[in-house]
Design an enzyme around this catalytic site. Sequence first.
Site, short mmCIF file in Angstrom:
data_model
loop_
_atom_site.label_atom_id
_atom_site.label_comp_id
_atom_site.label_asym_id
_atom_site.label_seq_id
_atom_site.Cartn_x
_atom_site.Cartn_y
_atom_site.Cartn_z
N CYS A 125 35.72 25.90 28.45
CA CYS A 125 36.54 26.84 27.77
C CYS A 125 36.93 28.25 28.59
O CYS A 125 36.26 28.74 29.70
CB CYS A 125 35.70 27.53 26.22
SG CYS A 125 35.01 26.01 25.40
N ARG A 129 40.85 25.25 33.98
CA ARG A 129 39.68 25.02 33.63
C ARG A 129 39.39 23.57 32.57
O ARG A 129 38.34 23.15 32.73
CB ARG A 129 38.82 26.07 33.01
CG ARG A 129 38.79 27.28 33.89
CD ARG A 129 38.61 28.60 32.80
NE ARG A 129 37.22 28.52 32.30
CZ ARG A 129 36.20 29.29 33.15
NH1 ARG A 129 36.31 29.81 34.23
NH2 ARG A 129 34.83 29.03 32.29
N TRP A 134 37.66 23.63 25.14
CA TRP A 134 37.30 22.33 25.73
C TRP A 134 36.27 21.67 24.76
O TRP A 134 34.77 22.32 24.58
CB TRP A 134 36.72 22.32 27.03
CG TRP A 134 36.45 20.97 27.71
CD1 TRP A 134 37.54 20.12 28.31
CD2 TRP A 134 35.54 20.36 28.07
NE1 TRP A 134 37.04 19.27 28.89
CE2 TRP A 134 35.78 19.14 28.72
CE3 TRP A 134 33.96 20.44 27.73
CZ2 TRP A 134 34.56 18.23 29.12
CZ3 TRP A 134 32.91 19.76 28.00
CH2 TRP A 134 33.47 18.22 28.77
N ASN A 194 32.65 30.51 24.72
CA ASN A 194 32.27 29.51 25.73
C ASN A 194 30.95 29.38 25.86
O ASN A 194 30.01 30.33 26.33
CB ASN A 194 33.14 30.21 27.08
CG ASN A 194 32.74 29.23 28.49
OD1 ASN A 194 32.38 27.92 27.96
ND2 ASN A 194 32.91 29.65 29.56
N GLY A 195 30.62 28.16 25.72
CA GLY A 195 28.99 27.67 25.83
C GLY A 195 28.83 26.89 24.59
O GLY A 195 29.53 26.37 23.91
N GLU A 208 33.74 10.26 47.96
CA GLU A 208 34.62 11.30 47.60
C GLU A 208 36.31 11.00 47.44
O GLU A 208 36.95 10.96 46.28
CB GLU A 208 34.73 12.51 48.75
CG GLU A 208 35.69 13.65 48.22
CD GLU A 208 35.43 14.25 46.82
OE1 GLU A 208 34.66 13.95 46.20
OE2 GLU A 208 36.53 15.12 46.52
N LYS A 227 38.20 10.95 43.91
CA LYS A 227 39.52 11.75 43.84
C LYS A 227 40.66 10.80 43.35
O LYS A 227 41.36 11.46 42.28
CB LYS A 227 40.12 12.31 45.29
CG LYS A 227 40.90 13.14 45.33
CD LYS A 227 40.27 14.57 45.21
CE LYS A 227 38.75 14.58 44.68
NZ LYS A 227 38.04 15.73 44.22
N GLU A 264 39.84 10.42 39.43
CA GLU A 264 39.99 11.34 38.44
C GLU A 264 41.32 11.70 38.37
O GLU A 264 42.04 12.12 37.18
CB GLU A 264 39.08 12.69 38.68
CG GLU A 264 39.45 13.15 40.11
CD GLU A 264 38.46 14.29 40.50
OE1 GLU A 264 37.86 14.77 39.71
OE2 GLU A 264 38.30 14.65 41.63
N HIS A 281 27.09 -8.01 48.52
CA HIS A 281 26.11 -8.25 47.80
C HIS A 281 26.37 -8.58 46.05
O HIS A 281 25.40 -8.15 45.34
CB HIS A 281 24.76 -7.59 48.01
CG HIS A 281 24.26 -7.37 49.34
ND1 HIS A 281 23.30 -8.51 49.90
CD2 HIS A 281 24.63 -6.73 50.57
CE1 HIS A 281 23.32 -8.38 51.26
NE2 HIS A 281 24.05 -7.52 51.59
N LYS A 325 37.20 22.05 34.74
CA LYS A 325 37.17 22.69 36.12
C LYS A 325 35.45 23.21 36.34
O LYS A 325 35.01 22.94 37.38
CB LYS A 325 38.04 23.78 36.46
CG LYS A 325 38.05 24.49 37.99
CD LYS A 325 38.43 23.40 39.21
CE LYS A 325 38.37 24.11 40.44
NZ LYS A 325 38.33 22.76 41.44
C1 F6R Z 1 35.87 16.54 41.51
C2 F6R Z 1 35.39 17.90 41.02
C3 F6R Z 1 33.98 17.95 40.25
C4 F6R Z 1 32.94 19.04 40.63
C5 F6R Z 1 31.74 19.19 40.02
C6 F6R Z 1 30.88 20.38 40.57
O1 F6R Z 1 37.16 16.78 41.80
O2 F6R Z 1 35.94 18.98 41.11
O3 F6R Z 1 33.28 16.75 40.55
O4 F6R Z 1 33.06 18.89 42.45
O5 F6R Z 1 32.14 19.20 38.80
O6 F6R Z 1 31.48 21.53 40.41
P1 F6R Z 1 31.18 22.75 41.02
O7 F6R Z 1 31.56 22.49 42.64
O8 F6R Z 1 31.88 23.78 40.54
O9 F6R Z 1 29.60 22.95 41.07
#
Ligand code: F6R
Length: 600
Positions: free
Chosen positions: A2, A27, A75, A100-101, A474, A478, A481, A497, A595
Amino acid sequence: MCGIIGYTGEKYAPEILIQGLKKLEYRGYDSAGIAVSKNGKTLICKNRGKVSALEQKSADTDLSGTVCGIGHTRWATHGEPSDINSHPHRGGENVTLVHNGIIENYLELKKELKAKGYNPISQTDTEIAAMLIDSMYNGDPIKAIFDSISKIHGSFALGIMFRDYPNTIYAVRRDSPLIIGVGENENFIASDIPAILPYTKKYYLSDENEVAVVTKSDIRFFTNDGKEIHKDLMTAAWDEQSAQKSGYKHFMLKEIYEQPKVIGDTINAYKNKAELFENCSFDFNIKGKIHIAACGSAMHAALLGKHVIEKLARIPVSVEIASEFRYNDPILDKDDIVIAISQSGETADTLAAVRLAKSKGIRTLGIVNVWGSTLSREADDIIYTYAGPEICVATTKAYLCQTVILDMLALKLGRAVMGEDEYLKQVNLLSSLPEYISNALKLDSTCKRLAEKNIAAEHQFYIGRGQDFCVCTEASLKLKEVSYVHSESYAAGELKHGTISLIVDGTPVIAVMTERSRIAKTISNIKEVVSRGASVICVTYDDVDVSDFCKNKITIDAPSEFLAPVIANIPLQLYAYHIADGRGNDVDKPRNLAKSVTVE
Ligand code: F6R
């Protein structure tokens, strides 16, 4: 997660609130709404769906002359995305708020409020918070807020309006971020700095257990014993430009292209000739083990960190998925340290790991991108990444900065073990990284071509060994997502395996080979998948001949083998981006993702 914005001033509030919400879209959200004071009432306009739909709806509503209001992107947690569940929520006659929360004891509170005659119409915990404050209100908003939050369990940032105080916004937080922006004849509340940047760079950090009272000319903070507190005014290091697309089709692409600069900034912040981290208060004399706690991409950076720190400094490192860490009853010795890595500095699980470590008397170090974030305030010591604001939900530049900080940490900790000559050589090479990254960005058209070739594939695999496996974790995330393509990353030797059964004719397999001592072994694994029909892309150096079994090579050049993972990431980010864009996805705001993940 949020997003909250609030405005009180002299301008048309709905416009500022909606522009603020647009800045918070990154976000992640599924509905949006605003509330403004007008003629002794608080009018609410909200809907499921995009801020652009809200913009239209508010334009069709008579909100003329309004100069104070709150706004929200939701959200969903409690209750599906719907008009009714969207914020702001009203609680009885007096109170309207955004949240938010998560209010953990909302069912219990709901029962009590129902007994008092309140009738919630939404499924949310937020409406209960609004009703609770309304039920406590007796003409004194600050008292009502403190009395209410003493009954609430869970996390919240609240922006609250009282009908009796039409030009005042009240704000309070616990475990969720909130800042108070300071303008000229206008003031703001916001979840994050980009929302206020078009108007001001000055802000206060709202701390826990205090209520901010915000009018157009005044911002005051109070504790629950009625004492006023004075706080330091902060200035955002980011400018508005850094939070805009600047001609790029997506923030993701812009942020990928910003990497030469932000990596340069991050290195320069902590490198003074041959010395690293001279300006940090952290005591680098680590006698015990290192535990790195993080989530998602930050956890993938940690995997690379483990690899390089163990290799160069011979200090044992464990990588902890932050959401598991505190429930695992971790074995922590008094000489150990816990490093928490986070772009936002607000990730609930990562913060919980830090709190657990601190409660056991273990030293904590935060590696974080957002100044003033909760992690930056709670960890004993902090190293900042200088990635600037990252707007795309999927991280690229912040992740890369994290990996570079961990490389630098490995050099710092490994100086004695690796010997002075090797140390000086590697430290000097750091400065050339931005140039190598710029060169890797020239692979964009190659990556686009390969993305177009594989655009229809629903499954892809990434394989590598050692440091290259860390890169694969990673790269695979990427792709998943942003493109919604299923993908797996495997240590190249592990595929046979079990997972190799998924390789069929034409399955794309991306093989990363930067760790020279393991390239021959990875090539054997590539041949295993090629003979089962895989279509392979190799990411490796010019002098590694793969022409026998791979027609699609992405050639990279790196300052050293140790720094090569930083470079190998670049084409893989571009590849994921182009697949997502080619499939017509909302690249910057992938479905279901947020985010900054401020709930467990
Ligand atoms: C993937 C991504 C997430 C964040 C994760 C941690 O692209 O952005 O996997 O890396 O949610 O977020 P932070 O770094 O803000 O703790």
